[in-house]
Structures are given as structure tokens and as C-alpha cells.
Design an enzyme around this catalytic site. Structure first.
Site, short mmCIF file in Angstrom:
data_model
loop_
_atom_site.label_atom_id
_atom_site.label_comp_id
_atom_site.label_asym_id
_atom_site.label_seq_id
_atom_site.Cartn_x
_atom_site.Cartn_y
_atom_site.Cartn_z
N GLY A 244 59.91 -50.68 -31.68
CA GLY A 244 59.87 -49.39 -32.05
C GLY A 244 61.31 -48.64 -31.95
N ILE A 470 55.57 -52.65 -27.01
CA ILE A 470 56.34 -52.66 -28.09
C ILE A 470 57.19 -53.83 -28.17
CG2 ILE A 470 56.20 -50.27 -28.49
CD1 ILE A 470 59.26 -49.93 -27.53
N GLY A 471 56.86 -54.79 -27.50
CA GLY A 471 57.76 -56.09 -27.56
C GLY A 471 58.32 -56.39 -25.98
N ARG A 593 63.29 -52.83 -8.77
CA ARG A 593 62.30 -53.82 -8.77
C ARG A 593 62.03 -54.69 -9.92
NH1 ARG A 593 56.21 -53.28 -7.04
NH2 ARG A 593 55.77 -55.48 -6.09
N PRO A 597 61.12 -61.57 -14.35
CA PRO A 597 62.40 -61.94 -14.86
C PRO A 597 62.64 -62.57 -16.11
CG PRO A 597 62.16 -62.68 -12.27
CD PRO A 597 60.56 -62.25 -13.05
N THR A 599 61.07 -61.66 -18.88
CA THR A 599 61.04 -60.50 -19.94
C THR A 599 61.86 -59.48 -19.78
OG1 THR A 599 59.23 -59.36 -18.82
CG2 THR A 599 58.55 -60.80 -20.87
N GLN A 603 65.09 -58.12 -22.37
CA GLN A 603 65.37 -56.96 -22.46
C GLN A 603 67.00 -56.45 -22.45
OE1 GLN A 603 63.17 -53.98 -23.59
NE2 GLN A 603 62.68 -55.97 -24.51
N GLY A 668 64.62 -50.91 -20.36
CA GLY A 668 64.64 -51.33 -22.10
C GLY A 668 65.73 -50.81 -22.70
N GLU A 669 66.46 -49.66 -22.17
CA GLU A 669 67.54 -49.15 -22.97
C GLU A 669 69.06 -49.39 -22.11
OE1 GLU A 669 66.08 -45.14 -24.70
OE2 GLU A 669 64.88 -45.78 -22.83
#
Length: 720
Positions: A244, A470-471, A593, A597, A599, A603, A668-669
Site C-alpha cells: 500500500g 499490507i505485507g 520493542r 525480528p 519481519t 521492513q 515501516g517508514e
């Protein structure tokens, strides 16, 4: 409820690597995405988009198309249902009129939706849509984006447009070293692997939409307002989402599908093509940024100014707040940041991974690197000398700020101490080699969410929450969080997500999803355990509790909450062809936290790879004559491939916050933040030439040349 041995084992769930709970379903094809789920009597819609960049629709010649095989209807501004756009949507932002399709005859940009052709099959719909003749009254358009545009104006988005303290000009005058430089980034596009797709149908007077989105609650709210429905009369399901990055909110295809399903009283599916996604799914605006820094001889900042210009459409205001990243990273006696925007005849931009921070960090962190060179100070040392004790603009305390630890660990692992600071000295055959670094930050917020947790009669537990995976591995992360909270093994927990009927929840956006959802799951688990501790027998239907974190989040103390990181890159530049290769990259992050680890590393690395792509490849180019893209596909829009990414590593440092009830921060970002600057700074170290305009294409490298002579000539205008 559990044995001591079991409890001890289970408590290791969070923080231990776990494969995705839905991984097998995805790799075997059992996981179905929005465009794959079958419905009886399903009809297919195909959007027709404008071929002009500005003007009016004179006529839509639908008669011949309606006579084509399988065609059921053609919706356009002359016959489509009216919708309501007079409301405030997600994050306090009014809806983008692009989603309110077929409401008038005006065309504000190339690729604007002008009709929907619905047919029995997708092939029939496409053939008819391509045959539909639309006549326009064309008007002159303006798509020219330039720094210093005379019509630019400040615009508040989800952050204030302007933040100022201190006398900027006085501090610049008093500074021993001054940097004044312009940086630009191009238009960039999301391009998730799964195209946008939605199916709408009416079921017993209730609207159901099966969609690919970043938040079912978000889509329900927007569709209910657009079609003047009670939110309880709308259900949105989005079980699996193939990416996304900010683009999968409410778009033209969902609204068009609802209109067609209403008109035909049967399910209708609309899927965007890759080319349509370039005009209908949003994108990151190009930016033109000016950074002025003033420092004492020892590198301490006296003045910091960061001004950013982005574009938006003529029908909707959206701003890329690139200057806002400076409000967190570094302090100065005079601190001025401004985000401005200009309206042009283009589609509306939208949120894209690290909106504001990604392009803003390129300019700010490249400028810090230039300042370090002028001061004769190591780039890491310069940044650490300007570490703020509290929010540079807000004055609020940081919940935690472990950027120093990220730099120290990253420098040790990357071998930074062995770096010769002089540029253009290292060679490997025809390649010039260089290393660079940059800092990163991204907000760690949370939004109210609800969760439903059931203790089943068979000893398992079911979590229901309107989260969106979203993955990112959200489904797996929530399984681990719930398992630890309930003190049971993960295999006794089932997590169901992506259904608005589970109750309102935060979207997968702003790096707030996992933190917000986990908070709701923890609250529900706490209440459920208390009820189970009373020793009552489980009824056949189990025991169910519902949590709502609205009050708890509202009671949080006001602090600056962020993830931080340090990016390191080594680049090789071919002196003959101008080609730039990133040989290795390392990111070390302080992100609270870490739930999973496995996934989490995915990211971080994924964001860093996107940063490489941003630095070297991604650039959407518009044709002035047509107002559209030169290559609206993945052949013309270049992204990093495996050959561009040989070695990318990510790790993290401890980042506790004893006052935080959850301890999780978004990841994620932040991986993309600072990555492009680290690459650009490494290219300077390799060649001795600064590249302030992304992407760093081979032709730009060749035009700029290499060698310290070029540096002196190009930087002369910026020295005091």
C-alpha cells in the site's frame, strides 16, 4: 491456565523470530486478494480516463458502446448518482474530489476519471472502454514545477506549515560557517505489487465492499459519508493486501464500483491498471528545498532554515511536509521551517512511505554533510554535537532518543573509523569508492482502536481487530503480542483482521498500526485474563471481551515520540559511464520493542532499498505538451533491482521507554528516511562532487565530472 513450563516458553514469543502465520497460504495461492474473490453474477467495470490535462467534457458518446457485446451500462457525469463531499475525513483532511467521480464535466488533469463501462466480463469492459468516444473542450494547462514559483503559499497539512523561533538573519550573520544550498527530489510513485481493486455489492440493504486497502474503518467512514449512509450500513473487508505505502485509501475505483452496483443491483468489480495507478492512486510530489545552516567553527548550529515547496492539484490541497523533519532532528538558536505548495494541473499527490521525512531528510542530511566538510568535522561527530536535549521546536521532552547509540553501533560495524575523510581517493579499477552516512527519525504515534478477544471452549483464543496487513507482518505480530499477553503459545491464538465489522481501528499508516492495534489487544487480553481468573467454566460460545483504547491514548503525557536511526552506505562510481552502484548499506535503528525480528528486519531493509531506488533511479517525468507521464509503467519508471542491492543489513539497539505502556514503535517508514542522503553523501565522498538533485543518474554524474576541482568551483558560491 497454563503450566510453568509452558508459560516460560510462551513469554519468548515477542522478540523471537517467527515466520508469517499466513505465509503458507500466500506462497501456495490459497490467500485470495481483492481482485480474486468470486461472486455470483459478478460484473466488471473499466474506468475511462481523460486524454486532456484541463478543460471540459463536451459529450460522452455512450450509445455505440452500449450496443457492444456484454456491456451493461456506462456511467458518467450525466447519469451517475450524486455524492456528498462536504465533510472532513481521515486525519482532519477533506476528501480528495478525485474519489467523487462523475459529478461534473470539468477535467483538472490528465487521467481524470470521466466514465465507467460495466460489462459481463473484464475483457468486454476493457474493449468497450477503449472504444468509448469522449469529446472535450480543451484549455491551456500548467504543469511546470519550479522552485520559487510565484503562486506558492504556506499550507498546514497534518503538521503546521510554519514553525519559527529566534532571529534567523542575525544568527546567520554571526556564524563562522554558513551553508546555503538548494535540493530537489522528483515525482515518485508507490506501485505496490497488487493493483488497487474493489468489489461492491448490496446484501439485504447493506453495502459490502471487498477491497485492497490500508484500513477498513477508514474506507467505511469515507463511503458512508460520500453516499449518505449510516456507517453500520457499510461493511468493508480486506483480508490480504499486496502493498500500500500510503496509496490504498479511498479512490475512484471503489466509489465507481459502488455506483455501478447500485445502478445494476449486482456485484461489480473495478481494478485499476498499472498505467491508471499513475494518475488515480496518488504519488509523492516533487520537492524543491532550500536549506540554510549557520554554525560556529566547532560545528554547533546557530541557525537552521529549511524551506520546502511541493505541488498539488487545482481541486484539492495536499502538501508534502518535507521541512518538518528538521523540527525533530537538530536544534539551533534560530530555527525556521516552512512548507509551501503550488497548485498545478496535475493529479493530487498523497501520502507515500515517510511523507515529508523521506525527501526532507535527503535535503537536511545532505546539508549536514556539506556543513561537516566546511567545518572540517567528521559527519557523525557534527550530528552528535547538535543532539537536542528536548524537542527543538516543541520544547517537549523526548520519550527516548537513542540516535547516539545507533551511530556508535553503526560506525563500529561499518568500519567508519578507518575512513579517510578526503574525497576522490579510493579506487577499485575504474570505480571510485566512497562512504556516507545520515540520520533518520520518524514519529511513533498511536491512535484509538478497538479489539475483540474470545476465549474459546476448546482452549484457544480468537482475536478480531480491523487491522490491515499490507505485507508488513501485522497479522503475525499481533499473534505474538496476544500470545504473550495471554501467557499461551502462539499456536493457540487465531488473529482475524481486515473486517470493519470487528469495530473501529487505526489504519496501517503513519507507522502507527502495530503500536495502536497491540495496545487494544493488550487491553482486551488483560480484561479477559481477569475474568478467566475467577474460575468460571467456559460456556460453549466462549467468553468475549471488547477493548477501546481511546481514553488511555488520550491520557498519554505529551512528549516527542520517535524512532531514530543511522544509515551508512558505500558506493562505487564508474568514471567512464557515470553509473553508481551501492556496494553495501547498513542501518541501525532505535525503534522501541521489536515484536518479530524476522519481519522487522524485512521492513527496515525494504525501506532502505527504497531509499537506494530513490537516490539512483526513481523519477516520474511529465510531458509539458500533454501534461501526462512520459512512461507510466514499470518499463519507463525505473526502480532498484537485485543488481542494485548486493548487501543491505539492518539491526537495532535497545530503546526502552519505562513510561510507555506498550513499548512498540513503528518501523515501516523509518527505513527509507536518511537512506537517499547516505547514498548521495557517499557519492560525494567517492567523486568529490555534490549531487543535490535526485536521482543521481549517470548523465548527471558525467555532466558534473569528478575530482576536487569541481567541488571547489561548485561550492564557491556557498562559502562565506
Amino acid at each position: 491456565m497454563t503450566t510453568t513450563t509452558e508459560t516460560t516458553a510462551v513469554r519468548k514469543a515477542v522478540g523471537t523470530a517467527h515466520t508469517r502465520v499466513e505465509g503458507l497460504a500466500k506462497v501456495t495461492g490459497a490467500a485470495r486478494y481483492a481482485g480474486e474473490i468470486p461472486f455470483a453474477e459478478l460484473a466488471h467495470g473499466w474506468l475511462v480516463v481523460s486524454t486532456i490535462a484541463r478543460g471540459r467534457i463536451r459529450s460522452v458518446e455512450s450509445g455505440p458502446v452500449l450496443a457492444m457485446p456484454g456491456v451493461l451500462t456506462v456511467l458518467h457525469h450525466g447519469n451517475a448518482p450524486r455524492v456528498d463531499t462536504d465533510y472532513v475525513g481521515m486525519l482532519g483532511v477533506p476528501p480528495d474530489p478525485t474519489c467523487a467521480v462523475f459529478q461534473h464535466d470539468r477535467v483538472p488533469s490528465l487521467g481524470w476519471p470521466v466514465a465507467l463501462v460495466v460489462a459481463e466480463t473484464s475483457e468486454q469492459a476493457r474493449e468497450a472502454a477503449e472504444a468509448l468516444v469522449v469529446h472535450y473542450d480543451q484549455e491551456p494547462h500548467d504543469i511546470d514545477f519550479t522552485g520559487g514559483h510565484p503562486d506558492a503559499y504556506p499550507l498546514d497539512g497534518h503538521l503546521p506549515a510554519v514553525a519559527e523561533k529566534g532571529d534567523l538573519e542575525a544568527e546567520l550573520t554571526a556564524s563562522a560557517v554558513v551553508l546555503d544550498a538548494e535540493y530537489t527530489t522528483p515525482e515518485e510513485h508507490h506501485n505496490p505489487m497488487e493493483p488497487h481493486a474493489a468489489t461492491a455489492r448490496w446484501d439485504g440493504g447493506r453495502l459490502e465492499v471487498v477491497d485492497s486497502n490500508q484500513g477498513a474503518t477508514w474506507v467505511v467512514g469515507e463511503l458512508a459519508k460520500l453516499f449518505s449512509l449510516d456507517p453500520s450500513a457499510v461493511r468493508v473487508r480486506s483480508e490480504h493486501v499486496g502493498g500500500g505505502f500510503g496509496s490504498k485509501g479511498v479512490r475512484a475505483h471503489q466509489v465507481a464500483a459502488v455506483m455501478a452496483a447500485t445502478a445494476l443491483q449486482r456485484p461489480v468489480r473495478v481494478v485499476l491498471t498499472r498505467r491508471q495507478m499513475f494518475s488515480l492512486a496518488g504519488y509523492r510530489s516533487p520537492t524543491s528545498q532550500r536549506v540554510r545552516l549557520g554554525a560556529d567553527a566547532d560545528g554547533r548550529l546557530r541557525a537552521l532554515e529549511h524551506r520546502s515547496l511541493s505541488l498539488t492539484s487545482t481541486v484539492h490541497e495536499f502538501i508534502e511536509p518535507s521541512a518538518a523533519v528538521a523540527r525533530v532532528m537538530y536544534d539551533a538558536d534560530a530555527h525556521h521551517t516552512t512548507n509551501t505548495v503550488v497548485r498545478l494541473d496535475v493529479p493530487t499527490p498523497t501520502f507515500m512511505r515517510a511523507p515529508g521525512e523521506a525527501p526532507g531528510s535527503f535535503a537536511l542530511e545532505a546539508a549536514l554533510d556539506e556543513l561537516a566538510e566546511k567545518c572540517g568535522i567528521d559527519p557523525i561527530e557534527l550530528r552528535l554535537r547538535n543532539e537536542p536535549e528536548k524537542g527543538p521546536v516543541s520544547g517537549l521532552p523526548f520519550s527516548s532518543r537513542n540516535l547516539r547509540a545507533c551511530f556508535e553501533e553503526g560506525a563500529r560495524r561499518f568500519g567508519w573509523a578507518d575512513r579517510d575523510p578526503r574525497p576522490g581517493l579510493r579506487r577499485d579499477g575504474r570505480w571510485l569508492l566512497g562512504t556516507g552516512t545520515a540520520a533518520a527519525s520518524f514519529g511513533a504515534g498511536a491512535a484509538p482502536s478497538t479489539a475483540v478477544l474470545t476465549a474459546e471452549a476448546d482452549g484457544t483464543f480468537t482475536v478480531r481487530i480491523a487491522a490491515a496487513d499490507i505485507g508488513t507482518g501485522a497479522r503475525t505480530a499481533l499473534t505474538l503480542v496476544a500470545a504473550d499477553a495471554l501467557e499461551v503459545p502462539p499456536d493457540r491464538v487465531r488473529v482475524r483482521i481486515g473486517d470493519s465489522d470487528f469495530g473501529p481501528a487505526m489504519i496501517a499508516g503513519g507507522s502507527m498500526g502495530t503500536r495502536s492495534w497491540s495496545w487494544a489487544v493488550l487491553a482486551a487480553a488483560k480484561e479477559l485474563r481477569e475474568r478467566l481468573a475467577l474460575g468460571a467454566d467456559l460456556p460453549p460460545e466462549g467468553i468475549t471481551v471488547r477493548s477501546d483504547t481511546t481514553a488511555a491514548i488520550g491520557a498519554l503525557a505529551q512528549k516527542e515520540r520517535h524512532s531514530f536511526g543511522a544509515q551508512f552506505a558505500e558506493t562505487a562510481v564508474d568514471v567512464m559511464t557515470g553509473e553508481v552502484r551501492v556496494r553495501r548499506m547498513l542501518g541501525v535503528f532505535a525503534a522501541g520493542r521489536i515484536v518479530n525480528p524476522l519481519t522487522a528486519r524485512n521492513q527496515f531493509v525494504g525501506g532502505m532499498i527504497w531509499g537506494i531506488s530513490m537516490a539512483l533511479h526513481e523519477e516520474a517525468v511529465r510531458d509539458r505538451a500533454s501534461g501526462g507521464h512520459v512512461g507510466a509503467d514499470l518499463a519507463g519508471y525505473h526502480v532498484a533491482t537485485h543488481a542494485d542491492v548486493p548487501l543491505v543489513e539492518a539491526d537495532w539497539v535497545d530503546d526502552p521507554d519505562p513510561d510507555d505502556p506498550v513499548g512498540i514503535k513503528g518501523i515501516g517508514e523509518i527505513g527509507i528516511v536518511g537512506a537517499a542522503a547516505a547514498v548521495a553523501n557517499a557519492v560525494w565522498h567517492a567523486t568529490g562532487v555534490r549531487h543535490r538533485h535526485l536521482p543521481i543518474r549517470p548523465d548527471r554524474v558525467l555532466r558534473a565530472g569528478t575530482g576536487r576541482g569541481s567541488v571547489g568551483e561548485r561550492d564557491a558560491g556557498h562559502r562565506r
